[in-house]
Design an enzyme around this catalytic site. Structure first.
Site, PDB file in Angstrom:
ATOM      1  N   LYS A 297       0.866  -1.182   0.000  1.00  0.00           N
ATOM      2  CA  LYS A 297       0.000   0.000   0.000  1.00  0.00           C
ATOM      3  C   LYS A 297       0.896   1.223   0.000  1.00  0.00           C
ATOM      4  O   LYS A 297       2.047   1.141   0.429  1.00  0.00           O
ATOM      5  CB  LYS A 297      -0.883   0.008   1.250  1.00  0.00           C
ATOM      6  CG  LYS A 297      -2.138   0.829   1.106  1.00  0.00           C
ATOM      7  CD  LYS A 297      -3.232   0.094   0.350  1.00  0.00           C
ATOM      8  CE  LYS A 297      -4.402   0.995   0.046  1.00  0.00           C
ATOM      9  NZ  LYS A 297      -5.554   0.247  -0.478  1.00  0.00           N
TER      10      LYS A 297
ATOM     11  N   ASP B  63      -7.088   4.161  -4.663  1.00  0.00           N
ATOM     12  CA  ASP B  63      -7.751   3.998  -3.353  1.00  0.00           C
ATOM     13  C   ASP B  63      -8.376   5.366  -3.071  1.00  0.00           C
ATOM     14  O   ASP B  63      -8.605   6.144  -4.022  1.00  0.00           O
ATOM     15  CB  ASP B  63      -6.733   3.595  -2.267  1.00  0.00           C
ATOM     16  CG  ASP B  63      -7.397   3.190  -0.944  1.00  0.00           C
ATOM     17  OD1 ASP B  63      -7.949   2.087  -0.875  1.00  0.00           O
ATOM     18  OD2 ASP B  63      -7.390   3.984   0.027  1.00  0.00           O
TER      19      ASP B  63
ATOM     20  N   GLY C   8     -18.089   7.858  -2.647  1.00  0.00           N
ATOM     21  CA  GLY C   8     -16.962   7.751  -3.569  1.00  0.00           C
ATOM     22  C   GLY C   8     -17.117   6.591  -4.526  1.00  0.00           C
ATOM     23  O   GLY C   8     -18.228   6.094  -4.770  1.00  0.00           O
TER      24      GLY C   8
ATOM     25  N   ALA D  23     -18.688   3.352  -2.897  1.00  0.00           N
ATOM     26  CA  ALA D  23     -20.105   3.560  -2.579  1.00  0.00           C
ATOM     27  C   ALA D  23     -20.939   3.537  -3.864  1.00  0.00           C
ATOM     28  O   ALA D  23     -22.028   2.945  -3.907  1.00  0.00           O
ATOM     29  CB  ALA D  23     -20.280   4.899  -1.862  1.00  0.00           C
TER      30      ALA D  23
HETATM   31  P1  NDP Z   1     -13.027   7.576  -2.746  1.00  0.00           P
HETATM   32  O1  NDP Z   1     -11.954   8.596  -2.540  1.00  0.00           O
HETATM   33  O2  NDP Z   1     -13.651   7.431  -4.071  1.00  0.00           O
HETATM   34  O3  NDP Z   1     -14.178   7.784  -1.680  1.00  0.00           O
HETATM   35  C1  NDP Z   1     -13.912   7.768  -0.291  1.00  0.00           C
HETATM   36  C2  NDP Z   1     -15.114   8.264   0.477  1.00  0.00           C
HETATM   37  O4  NDP Z   1     -14.842   8.208   1.892  1.00  0.00           O
HETATM   38  C3  NDP Z   1     -15.415   9.690   0.187  1.00  0.00           C
HETATM   39  O5  NDP Z   1     -16.791   9.899   0.327  1.00  0.00           O
HETATM   40  C4  NDP Z   1     -14.591  10.411   1.260  1.00  0.00           C
HETATM   41  O6  NDP Z   1     -14.996  11.683   1.527  1.00  0.00           O
HETATM   42  C5  NDP Z   1     -14.807   9.527   2.457  1.00  0.00           C
HETATM   43  N1  NDP Z   1     -13.692   9.637   3.397  1.00  0.00           N
HETATM   44  C6  NDP Z   1     -12.394   9.376   3.174  1.00  0.00           C
HETATM   45  N2  NDP Z   1     -11.655   9.566   4.272  1.00  0.00           N
HETATM   46  C7  NDP Z   1     -12.511   9.966   5.208  1.00  0.00           C
HETATM   47  C8  NDP Z   1     -12.367  10.318   6.577  1.00  0.00           C
HETATM   48  N3  NDP Z   1     -11.167  10.282   7.192  1.00  0.00           N
HETATM   49  N4  NDP Z   1     -13.479  10.654   7.246  1.00  0.00           N
HETATM   50  C9  NDP Z   1     -14.694  10.666   6.650  1.00  0.00           C
HETATM   51  N5  NDP Z   1     -14.896  10.341   5.349  1.00  0.00           N
HETATM   52  C10 NDP Z   1     -13.819  10.002   4.657  1.00  0.00           C
HETATM   53  O7  NDP Z   1     -12.373   6.190  -2.265  1.00  0.00           O
HETATM   54  P2  NDP Z   1     -12.887   4.714  -2.538  1.00  0.00           P
HETATM   55  O8  NDP Z   1     -14.345   4.693  -2.729  1.00  0.00           O
HETATM   56  O9  NDP Z   1     -12.008   4.135  -3.555  1.00  0.00           O
HETATM   57  O10 NDP Z   1     -12.528   3.996  -1.163  1.00  0.00           O
HETATM   58  C11 NDP Z   1     -13.475   3.843  -0.072  1.00  0.00           C
HETATM   59  C12 NDP Z   1     -13.036   2.734   0.854  1.00  0.00           C
HETATM   60  O11 NDP Z   1     -12.985   1.494   0.121  1.00  0.00           O
HETATM   61  C13 NDP Z   1     -11.650   2.901   1.471  1.00  0.00           C
HETATM   62  O12 NDP Z   1     -11.657   2.332   2.776  1.00  0.00           O
HETATM   63  C14 NDP Z   1     -10.761   2.078   0.561  1.00  0.00           C
HETATM   64  O13 NDP Z   1      -9.573   1.660   1.198  1.00  0.00           O
HETATM   65  C15 NDP Z   1     -11.687   0.911   0.277  1.00  0.00           C
HETATM   66  N6  NDP Z   1     -11.365   0.120  -0.901  1.00  0.00           N
HETATM   67  C16 NDP Z   1     -11.282   0.708  -2.130  1.00  0.00           C
HETATM   68  C17 NDP Z   1     -11.004  -0.066  -3.235  1.00  0.00           C
HETATM   69  C18 NDP Z   1     -11.017   0.481  -4.609  1.00  0.00           C
HETATM   70  O14 NDP Z   1     -10.994  -0.314  -5.542  1.00  0.00           O
HETATM   71  N7  NDP Z   1     -11.093   1.779  -4.816  1.00  0.00           N
HETATM   72  C19 NDP Z   1     -10.709  -1.500  -3.095  1.00  0.00           C
HETATM   73  C20 NDP Z   1     -10.892  -2.025  -1.782  1.00  0.00           C
HETATM   74  C21 NDP Z   1     -11.191  -1.217  -0.734  1.00  0.00           C
HETATM   75  P3  NDP Z   1     -13.960  12.862   1.218  1.00  0.00           P
HETATM   76  O15 NDP Z   1     -13.125  12.429   0.035  1.00  0.00           O
HETATM   77  O16 NDP Z   1     -14.863  13.981   0.912  1.00  0.00           O
HETATM   78  O17 NDP Z   1     -13.123  13.028   2.437  1.00  0.00           O
END
Ligand code: NDP
Length: 445
Positions: free
Chosen positions: A124, A164, A237, A240
Site C-alpha cells: 500500500k 484507493d 466515492g 459507494a
Molecule cells: P473515494 O476517494 O472514491 O471515496 C472515499 C469516500 O470516503 C469519500 O466519500 C470520502 O470523503 C470519504 N472519506 C475518506 N476519508 C474519510 C475520513 N477520514 N473521514 C470521513 N470520510 C472520509 O475512495 P474509494 O471509494 O475508492 O474507497 C473507499 C473505501 O474502500 C476505502 O476504505 C478504501 O480503502 C476501500 N477500498 C477501495 C477499493 C477500490 O478499488 N477503490 C478496493 C478495496 C477497498 P472525502 O473524500 O470527501 O473526504
C-alpha cells in the site's frame, strides 16, 4: 503463539501506530488456535516475520501550485509481503494518510490478495496530499513529482499500484504517463488504468459489485435474499457508487449516502438518476453530500452517521473505523441482518465483537472488498496477454472469485452452532496460504 506478548512487543516498537496495531491484533486473535496446531510455523517464526513489512519507502514530494508557490508533501510505499506474488495494493491520497494507516492497509492487503486465489503479494502507498480543492493541473503536477521518486521501486513483476481514496482513473493516468516517460516501457505497472490504455472493463465497479455478490451469498447462507431489503451506505466515492449500483440492480433499496458533512436519507431509495448524480458530485471535487438533499428533496442530517437509521443491511464504504460500538448497538437494536465492510477496516473491534455476539452476519473488508484487487489481478492478466476481455467475461470471473472467497470463509469460520464467523474464516484462510508460501521458501520467504 502468545498474542498478548507479541502485541506488547509491537506496541513498544511502534507505539503511535494505532491502526496498524489494531489490524495485527485482529488477525493474531483469529489465527492463534490454528497457529498453535502447527509447530512448524512457530519454529519458522512465521508470525514475527509476517507482521513486519518487507520494506518501506518514504520520500519528499515537492510540487508547484497554481499560484506558483512550492508545496511539499510526504510520499510512501509499504511493500509488505511478496510470498505469493508481486506486491500489489493501492495508493491513497488524503490529508489523514500516515505510516500507521498505510501499514495497516498493506498488512490487510496481504491476506486479502491471498484470498482472491490470484498470485499477488500485499502493499500500500500514498501521500498526505489531498486532491480536494486542487485544480487538475495541480493534481497532475503532484502525481508527476510523486512518480519521479516511486518509479524505480515498482514494475509489472515487482510491485503494481492502483487507486484507493483520492486516487481514481485521473490520478492513475497522470502517474502512469510519468512512469512511461521514465521507464521507457508501456507495461501494466498500474491497475485501474483507462480503457484506452490497458484498463479492464468492470474495474471501476469491481469493489462495490464484488461486495454485493459477497453480501448476497452471506444472506443466502442464512436462508434470506437481498431483494426488497433496505441498505445504509456510507460515503459517496468510487466504492459507494459501485455498491449502490449493484444493490439497486439486485432489487434492494439504498436509503443513505454520507460525506464528511453528514448523511442523507432517501426513503424512496436510489435509482439510476440518483446514482449518476453521485458521479457528478465527485467530479465536482466536492466533499459534501448535502447538495443531494437539496436536489432530490430528502432529509439531510449534518454531522451524523447513517448507522442510526433502521435498515436490513449496513455497508460501510468510506474509510477505516467509521462504524463504532454505539453505531453497532443502534443497528442491532434496529434489527440489522447483515453488515458488509466494503471500506477497509470500516468497523472498530468493539463493533465487530458486538455483531458477532448478536450473531449478525458480519463480513470483514478483506473478504467483502476483495473484488477490487481481484479485478486488478484480472487487468494484470489481460495486460500480460495483450488482450481485453469483455465486461461479461470479467464480471463472470469476479463473481466466481467472490464465491471462492465466501467458500473459504465458510470452511474456516463455521462454528458448531452453524453461525459463520466470517472474520475468523477470512483471517485463517488468508493466513494459511501466506504462511505456507513463506514456510516453503525458507527464512527469506
Ligand atoms: P473515494 O476517494 O472514491 O471515496 C472515499 C469516500 O470516503 C469519500 O466519500 C470520502 O470523503 C470519504 N472519506 C475518506 N476519508 C474519510 C475520513 N477520514 N473521514 C470521513 N470520510 C472520509 O475512495 P474509494 O471509494 O475508492 O474507497 C473507499 C473505501 O474502500 C476505502 O476504505 C478504501 O480503502 C476501500 N477500498 C477501495 C477499493 C477500490 O478499488 N477503490 C478496493 C478495496 C477497498 P472525502 O473524500 O470527501 O473526504
Amino acid at each position: 503463539m502468545n498474542t498478548e506478548l507479541l502485541m506488547a512487543r509491537l506496541e513498544a516498537k511502534h507505539p503511535a501506530e494505532r491502526e496498524y496495531l489494531q489490524a495485527v491484533h485482529e488477525v493474531l486473535l483469529s489465527v492463534e488456535d490454528i497457529y498453535n496446531q502447527h509447530p512448524e510455523f512457530e519454529k519458522a517464526r512465521i508470525i514475527e516475520r509476517l507482521v513486519e513489512p518487507d520494506r518501506i519507502f518514504t520520500f519528499k514530494v515537492p510540487w508547484v501550485d497554481d499560484k506558483g508557490d512550492i508545496q511539499v508533501n510526504t510520499g510512501y510505499r509499504v511493500q509488505f509481503n511478496n510470498a505469493i506474488g508481486p506486491y500489489k495494493g493501492g495508493l491513497r491520497f488524503h490529508a489523514s494518510v500516515n505510516l500507521s494507516i498505510l501499514k495497516f492497509l498493506g498488512f490487510e492487503q496481504t491476506f486479502k490478495n491471498a484470498l482472491t486465489t490470484l498470485p499477488m503479494g500485499g502493499a500500500k502507498g500514498g501521500s498526505d496530499f489531498s486532491p480536494k480543492g486542487k485544480s487538475s493541473a495541480e493534481i497532475q503536477r503532484f502525481c508527476h513529482s510523486f512518480m519521479l521518486e516511486l518509479w524505480r521501486n515498482i514494475g509489472p513483476d515487482t510491485d503494481v499500484p492502483a487507486g484507493d481514496i483520492g486516487v481514481g482513473a485521473r490520478e492513475v493516468a497522470y502517474m502512469y504517463a510519468m512512469y512511461k516517460k521514465l521507464a521507457r516501457e508501456n507495461t501494466g505497472v498500474f491497475t485501474g488504468k483507462g480503457l484506452a490504455f490497458g484498463g479492464s472493463l468492470i474495474r471501476p465497479e469491481a469493489t462495490g459489485f464484488g461486495g454485493l455478490y459477497f453480501v448476497k451469498q452471506m444472506l443466502e447462507t442464512a436462508g434470506k435474499g437481498i431483494e426488497g431489503k433496505t441498505i445504509a451506505i456510507s460515503g459517496f466515492g468510487n466504492v459507494a457508487w459501485g455498491a449502490a449500483t449493484k444493490a439497486t440492480e439486485m432489487g434492494a433499496k439504498v436509503v443513505t449516502l454520507s460525506g464528511p458533512d453528514g448523511y442523507i436519507y432517501d426513503a424512496d431509495g436510489l435509482n439510476e438518476e440518483k446514482i449518476a448524480y453521485m458521479l457528478e458530485l465527485r467530479a465536482a471535487n466536492n466533499d459534501e453530500i448535502a447538495p443531494y438533499a437539496d436536489k432530490f428533496h430528502v432529509p439531510f442530517f449534518p454531522g451524523r452517521r447513517p448507522w442510526e437509521q433502521k435498515v436490513d443491511i449496513a455497508l460501510p464504504c468510506a474509510t477505516q473505523n467509521e462504524l463504532n460500538l454505539d453505531d453497532a448497538k443502534a443497528l442491532i437494536a434496529n434489527g440489522v441482518l447483515c453488515v458488509g465492510e466494503i471500506s477497509n477496516m470500516g468497523c472498530t473491534p468493539e463493533a465487530i465483537d458486538a455483531f458477532i455476539q448478536a450473531k449478525v452476519l458480519y463480513g470483514p473488508g478483506k473478504a467483502v472488498n476483495a473484488g477490487g484487487v481481484a479485478t486488478s489481478g484480472l487487468e494484470m492478466t489481460q495486460n500480460a496477454m495483450h488482450l481485453s476481455w469483455s465486461a461479461e467475461e470479467v464480471d463472470a470471473r469476479l463473481h466466481q472469485i467472490m464465491s471462492d472467497i465466501h467458500q473459504q470463509c465458510v470452511r474456516y469460520g463455521k462454528q458448531p452452532d452453524g453461525y459463520i464467523n466470517y472474520m475468523k474464516g477470512a483471517n485463517v484462510a488468508g493466513f494459511m496460504k501466506v504462511a505456507q508460501a513463506m514456510l516453503d521458501q525458507g527464512f527469506l520467504g
